[in-house]
Structures are given as C-alpha cells and as structure tokens.
Design a protein around this motif. Structure first.
Motif, PDB file in Angstrom:
ATOM      1  N   GLN A   1       0.781  -1.136   0.082  1.00  0.00           N
ATOM      2  CA  GLN A   1      -0.117  -0.085  -0.199  1.00  0.00           C
ATOM      3  C   GLN A   1       0.895   1.363   0.022  1.00  0.00           C
ATOM      4  O   GLN A   1       1.719   1.192   0.715  1.00  0.00           O
ATOM      5  N   VAL A   2       0.481   2.263  -0.856  1.00  0.00           N
ATOM      6  CA  VAL A   2       1.217   3.572  -0.904  1.00  0.00           C
ATOM      7  C   VAL A   2       0.372   4.713  -0.205  1.00  0.00           C
ATOM      8  O   VAL A   2      -0.860   4.569  -0.199  1.00  0.00           O
ATOM      9  N   GLN A   3       1.095   5.578   0.512  1.00  0.00           N
ATOM     10  CA  GLN A   3       0.506   6.650   1.292  1.00  0.00           C
ATOM     11  C   GLN A   3       0.937   7.839   0.563  1.00  0.00           C
ATOM     12  O   GLN A   3       2.101   7.977   0.317  1.00  0.00           O
ATOM     13  N   VAL A   4       0.254   8.829   0.374  1.00  0.00           N
ATOM     14  CA  VAL A   4       0.488  10.221  -0.318  1.00  0.00           C
ATOM     15  C   VAL A   4       0.253  11.232   0.580  1.00  0.00           C
ATOM     16  O   VAL A   4      -0.657  11.308   1.285  1.00  0.00           O
ATOM     17  N   VAL A   5       0.980  12.537   0.328  1.00  0.00           N
ATOM     18  CA  VAL A   5       0.705  13.581   0.888  1.00  0.00           C
ATOM     19  C   VAL A   5       0.982  14.898  -0.291  1.00  0.00           C
ATOM     20  O   VAL A   5       2.118  14.976  -0.750  1.00  0.00           O
ATOM     21  N   GLU A   6       0.006  15.547  -0.213  1.00  0.00           N
ATOM     22  CA  GLU A   6       0.151  16.791  -1.079  1.00  0.00           C
ATOM     23  C   GLU A   6       0.452  17.946  -0.691  1.00  0.00           C
ATOM     24  O   GLU A   6       0.466  18.272   0.537  1.00  0.00           O
ATOM     25  N   SER A   7       1.134  18.808  -1.525  1.00  0.00           N
ATOM     26  CA  SER A   7       1.726  20.266  -1.045  1.00  0.00           C
ATOM     27  C   SER A   7       1.804  20.724  -2.265  1.00  0.00           C
ATOM     28  O   SER A   7       1.935  20.575  -3.400  1.00  0.00           O
ATOM     29  N   GLY A   8       2.088  22.007  -2.074  1.00  0.00           N
ATOM     30  CA  GLY A   8       2.455  23.128  -3.042  1.00  0.00           C
ATOM     31  C   GLY A   8       1.270  23.963  -3.548  1.00  0.00           C
ATOM     32  O   GLY A   8       1.397  24.964  -4.383  1.00  0.00           O
ATOM     33  N   GLY A   9       0.140  23.993  -2.844  1.00  0.00           N
ATOM     34  CA  GLY A   9      -1.193  24.558  -3.200  1.00  0.00           C
ATOM     35  C   GLY A   9      -0.934  25.992  -2.606  1.00  0.00           C
ATOM     36  O   GLY A   9       0.153  26.550  -1.651  1.00  0.00           O
ATOM     37  N   GLY A  10      -1.771  26.918  -2.983  1.00  0.00           N
ATOM     38  CA  GLY A  10      -1.751  28.516  -2.262  1.00  0.00           C
ATOM     39  C   GLY A  10      -2.558  29.155  -3.102  1.00  0.00           C
ATOM     40  O   GLY A  10      -3.398  28.993  -4.069  1.00  0.00           O
ATOM     41  N   LEU A  11      -2.506  30.599  -3.101  1.00  0.00           N
ATOM     42  CA  LEU A  11      -3.171  31.567  -3.697  1.00  0.00           C
ATOM     43  C   LEU A  11      -2.267  32.398  -4.916  1.00  0.00           C
ATOM     44  O   LEU A  11      -1.024  32.558  -4.500  1.00  0.00           O
ATOM     45  N   VAL A  12      -2.953  32.315  -6.103  1.00  0.00           N
ATOM     46  CA  VAL A  12      -2.305  32.889  -7.193  1.00  0.00           C
ATOM     47  C   VAL A  12      -3.177  33.569  -8.075  1.00  0.00           C
ATOM     48  O   VAL A  12      -4.223  33.344  -8.090  1.00  0.00           O
ATOM     49  N   GLN A  13      -2.781  34.638  -8.735  1.00  0.00           N
ATOM     50  CA  GLN A  13      -3.400  35.237  -9.703  1.00  0.00           C
ATOM     51  C   GLN A  13      -3.970  34.652 -11.149  1.00  0.00           C
ATOM     52  O   GLN A  13      -2.998  33.901 -11.261  1.00  0.00           O
ATOM     53  N   ALA A  14      -4.876  34.826 -11.665  1.00  0.00           N
ATOM     54  CA  ALA A  14      -5.343  34.448 -12.704  1.00  0.00           C
ATOM     55  C   ALA A  14      -4.157  34.565 -13.945  1.00  0.00           C
ATOM     56  O   ALA A  14      -3.290  35.745 -13.728  1.00  0.00           O
ATOM     57  N   GLY A  15      -3.747  33.754 -14.613  1.00  0.00           N
ATOM     58  CA  GLY A  15      -2.654  33.729 -15.466  1.00  0.00           C
ATOM     59  C   GLY A  15      -1.364  33.216 -15.100  1.00  0.00           C
ATOM     60  O   GLY A  15      -0.459  32.968 -15.598  1.00  0.00           O
ATOM     61  N   GLY A  16      -1.487  33.158 -13.636  1.00  0.00           N
ATOM     62  CA  GLY A  16      -0.058  32.557 -12.872  1.00  0.00           C
ATOM     63  C   GLY A  16       0.112  30.902 -12.992  1.00  0.00           C
ATOM     64  O   GLY A  16      -0.669  30.396 -13.664  1.00  0.00           O
ATOM     65  N   SER A  17       1.080  30.459 -12.604  1.00  0.00           N
ATOM     66  CA  SER A  17       1.376  29.132 -12.435  1.00  0.00           C
ATOM     67  C   SER A  17       1.858  28.791 -11.133  1.00  0.00           C
ATOM     68  O   SER A  17       2.228  29.493 -10.101  1.00  0.00           O
ATOM     69  N   LEU A  18       1.721  27.269 -11.067  1.00  0.00           N
ATOM     70  CA  LEU A  18       1.754  26.826  -9.504  1.00  0.00           C
ATOM     71  C   LEU A  18       2.169  25.322  -9.856  1.00  0.00           C
ATOM     72  O   LEU A  18       1.652  24.655 -10.916  1.00  0.00           O
TER      73      LEU A  18
END
Length: 126
Positions: A1-18
């Motif tokens: 079994q694999v367990q996962v953790v997400e990261s990297g989200g946030g607030l960004v303006q339209a047209g931006g990148s993440l």
C-alpha cells in the motif's frame, strides 16, 4: 500500500503558475498509476490528470489540457502537477491518489483510486 501527501497549493492570480507535489511513502510506488483530482465546493470531484506507473501513458481532462502537465519521478517517489495559465475556475482542493496499474490500464482516470492524500488548496484570484 502506498500513502501520499500533497503540497504546493496556495493563492495565485489568474494567468499565473503553480506546481503541486505529491510525495509517496511505501516500497511499491512504481506499481501504482497515479492521478490528480480536484473538488470545488458544491461540485463533483473531477479527474484532472493521471499517469501510468512508468509515466508512459498520460491523460488530461479537457478543461486543463494544454495548461497542466503531470509527471512522476519514481526514483524520488513523487508525483507533480505543473499548472500554468491558471483560471479562477481552477480553484479547488486538489488531491492525489493511487490505483493499481492494471486497473488504470482498463479505466484510466475513471478507475477506482485508493490511498487518497489529504489535499492541498489551490485558489486562483481574478
């Protein structure tokens, strides 16, 4: 079994990148296909993109095709989602999840994914 953790989200303006990251633990990461999913309040969960266990097969939702790129690094047990040209409609909680590759081969992003992470919030402002 694999367990996962997400990261990297946030607030960004339209047209931006993440770029979102999903870090997996366990000894069998390379046996799993992986997917990114998102859910906005009041809406159904949507499959964003998914990838086969070695990265040879990629799928994208029509709504993100050409803007998002999924990738994985099995040596590092990581899954990434590069998001560009972000739109307010991309605002959602983003999750990564795993599925056995033989199930992915049959159903792609519509397979029953297991081992969901806790999610990371992406908010795109206008």
């Amino acid at each position: 079994q694999v367990q996962v953790v997400e990261s990297g989200g946030g607030l960004v303006q339209a047209g931006g990148s993440l770029t979102l990251s999903c870090t997996a633990s366990g000894s069998t990461f390379d046996n799993f296909a992986m997917g990114w999913f998102r859910q906005a309040p009041g809406k159904e969960r949507e499959g964003v993109s998914c990838i086969s266990r070695r990265g040879g097969v990629l799928h994208y939702a029509d709504s993100v095709r050409g803007r998002f790129t999924i990738s994985r690094d099995n040596a590092k047990n990581t899954l990434s989602l590069q998001m560009a040209s972000l739109k307010p409609e991309d605002t959602a909680m983003y999750y990564c999840a795993a599925v056995r590759d033989y199930l992915f081969a049959v159903a792609g992003c519509r397979a029953r994914y297991n081992n969901w992470g806790q999610g990371t919030q992406v908010t795109v402002s206008s």
